[in-house]
Scaffold this motif. Sequence first.
Motif, short mmCIF file in Angstrom:
data_model
loop_
_atom_site.label_atom_id
_atom_site.label_comp_id
_atom_site.label_asym_id
_atom_site.label_seq_id
_atom_site.Cartn_x
_atom_site.Cartn_y
_atom_site.Cartn_z
N PHE A 1 0.24 7.43 7.78
CA PHE A 1 0.43 6.01 8.09
C PHE A 1 -0.65 5.64 9.03
O PHE A 1 -1.02 6.31 9.94
N GLY A 2 -1.12 4.28 8.80
CA GLY A 2 -2.05 3.64 9.73
C GLY A 2 -1.15 3.27 10.95
O GLY A 2 -0.09 3.46 11.00
N ALA A 3 -1.81 2.79 12.00
CA ALA A 3 -1.22 2.62 13.25
C ALA A 3 -0.67 1.27 13.27
O ALA A 3 0.27 0.89 14.20
N LEU B 1 12.52 8.38 13.13
CA LEU B 1 12.99 7.64 11.65
C LEU B 1 12.99 8.88 10.45
O LEU B 1 12.18 9.66 10.51
N GLY C 1 12.57 -3.93 16.31
CA GLY C 1 13.72 -3.52 16.38
C GLY C 1 14.32 -2.81 15.18
O GLY C 1 15.33 -2.18 15.15
N GLY C 2 13.53 -2.89 14.11
CA GLY C 2 13.99 -2.37 12.74
C GLY C 2 13.29 -1.06 11.98
O GLY C 2 12.48 -0.61 13.02
N HIS C 3 13.53 -0.71 11.04
CA HIS C 3 12.66 0.17 10.46
C HIS C 3 11.86 -0.31 9.21
O HIS C 3 11.80 -1.39 8.87
N PRO C 4 10.76 0.44 8.76
CA PRO C 4 10.02 0.16 8.13
C PRO C 4 10.48 -0.19 6.37
O PRO C 4 11.42 0.78 6.22
N GLY D 1 2.05 3.71 15.67
CA GLY D 1 2.63 4.04 14.33
C GLY D 1 3.49 5.14 14.08
O GLY D 1 3.98 5.74 14.89
N PHE E 1 9.55 -0.81 2.69
CA PHE E 1 8.32 -0.94 1.50
C PHE E 1 8.31 -2.29 0.91
O PHE E 1 9.17 -2.91 0.79
N TYR F 1 -3.68 -5.97 16.92
CA TYR F 1 -2.66 -7.14 16.80
C TYR F 1 -3.24 -8.37 16.48
O TYR F 1 -4.53 -8.55 16.17
N GLN G 1 7.80 -3.51 9.31
CA GLN G 1 8.68 -3.35 10.29
C GLN G 1 8.87 -4.36 11.01
O GLN G 1 8.19 -4.71 11.89
N PHE H 1 2.37 -1.91 7.99
CA PHE H 1 1.41 -0.48 7.97
C PHE H 1 1.04 -0.39 6.58
O PHE H 1 1.64 -0.59 5.55
N TYR I 1 3.97 -1.12 4.07
CA TYR I 1 5.34 -1.41 4.69
C TYR I 1 5.43 -2.55 5.84
O TYR I 1 4.25 -2.69 6.21
N ARG J 1 17.21 6.39 18.64
CA ARG J 1 16.42 6.40 19.82
C ARG J 1 16.96 7.41 20.93
O ARG J 1 17.95 7.45 21.31
N PHE K 1 13.54 4.19 4.34
CA PHE K 1 13.83 4.58 5.70
C PHE K 1 15.23 4.25 6.13
O PHE K 1 15.88 3.39 5.79
#
Lengths: 114, 109
Positions: free
Chosen positions: B99-101, A90, B40-43, A42, B45, B10, B37, B88, B35, A110, A105
């Motif tokens: 944030f949660g995992a 991020l 390869g991207g970003h979170p 996370g 909303f 998972y 994600q 998330f 959120y 990286r 975001f």
Amino acid sequence: DGGITQSPKYLFRKEGQNVTLSCEQNLNHDAMYWYRQDPGQGLRLIYYSQIVNDFQKGDIAEGYSVSREKKESFPLTVTSAQKNPTAFYLCASSSTGVGNQPQHFGDGTRLSIL
Amino acid sequence: GQQVMQIPQYQHVQEGEDFTTYCNSSTTLSNIQWYKQRPGGHPVFLIQLVKSGEVKKQKRLTFQFGEAKKNSSLHITATQTTDVGTYFCAGPSWGKFQFGAGTQVVVTP
């Protein structure tokens, strides 16, 4: 278009070197944030700023530094004191920092060790 | 301090099936946000829930906030390959988000 721009997209750091990650927003948001994300995990908060010229440590601030001299900009420096800097970084912003507004975001940076 | 926990970590889903991911906080939340994600991207909303017991829908996604405002769930019906990614939840605490995992969702065609 309004948004958050992070640069560079990829960054390599040598041992003992400080590197700075850029984050710029044109959303006129007061609050900005830096998160670290490790593979399969996370988001962990590094630093956040609710207003210009003020910022607070997050959960994992050791080895990092920030500044907030302008509303639009919130650069993050990864210092040589951060022994395991390889991660996805991020940057985010929200209209206010009171925790009730969505975060927007950037595309992330990286960072890897050479 | 406040902790936000998500289960499962998972989730493998057959295309067309339904699934639910859960978010639990150790403290009462003023609101909870979700959120997504993509790999390869970003979170990005998705939604914010504020009221006790609130339910909101976005097409095949149903979000619920618990009566005690300490837990939340995301239910996806008829999963599609476009649902792949990590979901998330996040809860605010004095100007910052916890944030949660995340729940990583893999969809099998």
